[in-house]
Design a protein around this motif. Sequence first.
Motif, PDB file in Angstrom:
ATOM      1  N   LEU A  15       0.841  -1.191   0.000  1.00  0.00           N
ATOM      2  CA  LEU A  15       0.000   0.000   0.000  1.00  0.00           C
ATOM      3  C   LEU A  15       0.878   1.245   0.000  1.00  0.00           C
ATOM      4  N   THR A  16       0.531   2.207  -0.865  1.00  0.00           N
ATOM      5  CA  THR A  16       1.221   3.497  -0.852  1.00  0.00           C
ATOM      6  C   THR A  16       0.187   4.601  -0.694  1.00  0.00           C
ATOM      7  N   THR A  17       0.543   5.654   0.026  1.00  0.00           N
ATOM      8  CA  THR A  17      -0.342   6.799   0.224  1.00  0.00           C
ATOM      9  C   THR A  17       0.440   8.084  -0.018  1.00  0.00           C
TER      10      THR A  17
ATOM     11  N   LEU B 247      -4.405   6.828  -2.779  1.00  0.00           N
ATOM     12  CA  LEU B 247      -4.029   5.500  -2.325  1.00  0.00           C
ATOM     13  C   LEU B 247      -3.801   4.593  -3.524  1.00  0.00           C
ATOM     14  N   GLU B 248      -2.905   3.629  -3.365  1.00  0.00           N
ATOM     15  CA  GLU B 248      -2.703   2.638  -4.425  1.00  0.00           C
ATOM     16  C   GLU B 248      -2.206   1.343  -3.802  1.00  0.00           C
ATOM     17  N   THR B 249      -2.727   0.224  -4.317  1.00  0.00           N
ATOM     18  CA  THR B 249      -2.305  -1.091  -3.842  1.00  0.00           C
ATOM     19  C   THR B 249      -1.799  -1.920  -5.018  1.00  0.00           C
ATOM     20  N   ASN B 250      -0.996  -2.926  -4.728  1.00  0.00           N
ATOM     21  CA  ASN B 250      -0.462  -3.774  -5.787  1.00  0.00           C
ATOM     22  C   ASN B 250      -1.366  -4.967  -6.096  1.00  0.00           C
TER      23      ASN B 250
ATOM     24  N   SER C 116      -0.503   2.148   6.405  1.00  0.00           N
ATOM     25  CA  SER C 116       0.312   3.310   6.058  1.00  0.00           C
ATOM     26  C   SER C 116      -0.153   4.480   6.914  1.00  0.00           C
TER      27      SER C 116
ATOM     28  N   ALA D  72      -5.201  -1.477   4.415  1.00  0.00           N
ATOM     29  CA  ALA D  72      -5.642  -2.204   3.222  1.00  0.00           C
ATOM     30  C   ALA D  72      -5.645  -3.695   3.522  1.00  0.00           C
TER      31      ALA D  72
ATOM     32  N   SER E 165      -3.192  -7.861   6.236  1.00  0.00           N
ATOM     33  CA  SER E 165      -3.415  -6.445   5.922  1.00  0.00           C
ATOM     34  C   SER E 165      -2.116  -5.654   6.015  1.00  0.00           C
TER      35      SER E 165
ATOM     36  N   VAL F  39      -9.999  -0.844   1.505  1.00  0.00           N
ATOM     37  CA  VAL F  39      -9.241   0.107   2.317  1.00  0.00           C
ATOM     38  C   VAL F  39     -10.142   0.856   3.298  1.00  0.00           C
TER      39      VAL F  39
ATOM     40  N   ALA G 175      -7.918  -4.864  -3.335  1.00  0.00           N
ATOM     41  CA  ALA G 175      -7.987  -4.785  -1.875  1.00  0.00           C
ATOM     42  C   ALA G 175      -9.117  -3.864  -1.438  1.00  0.00           C
TER      43      ALA G 175
END
Length: 203
Positions: free
Chosen positions: A60-62, A81-84, A195, A146, A192, A89, A87
């Motif tokens: 997870l990146t924020t 927000l972005e996940t690989n 961040s 996430a 989970s 959140v 997911a």
Amino acid sequence: MRTAIRNTALAAGLAAFAVSPAGAADPYKDLSIEQREMVVALPPPPVPAATAGSGGALALTTTLDRADGRYRPGESVALTLETNEDAYVWVFDTGTSGRVHQIFPNEHATDNFMRAGHAMTLPGEGAQYQFVAAEPTGVELLTVIASRDNTPIADHLVDRNTGAGPFLALQGTAASVSKDLQITIPQKHPKSVVSHQVFRIVQ
């Protein structure tokens, strides 16, 4: 979170990212004891080397819409927000008072599902709420969680007697909420990721 309602939009009191000088050991040095409880209870996990769909760890990146993360009262704030992996959140705000609110999902944005690799900005385009920096100045903490599972995280903590606009006020202070989440998350969301974003409202 200090909030003010403007028509149907939510003006949420956030604060700017507390930028640490080069070499600083503690990026959370300006947080209150209550806010630190959330950081200690839900530490950010190490960034995995895995890529989407590889079967590795969820990442997870924020990011904020402003590089320095500093906002004046009345200025709007957006969180991306972005996940690989696909997911679900949740976003929690811990105010300077030590009270915790779930600000996403909320009354106006109930769908917290994210597609892998597709950034989600809160508030989204055309949203009926907005985040607006509000006085008093100070530091606040956003905690983003996430998970691959959409089992509610904090429904059992909702304070039904405290109004918070479209947001959900949680019972107790950050200290009690963090202790509960420390138990709940490993049980219901063992894979989970978390961040933290620290904000400051400045004059």
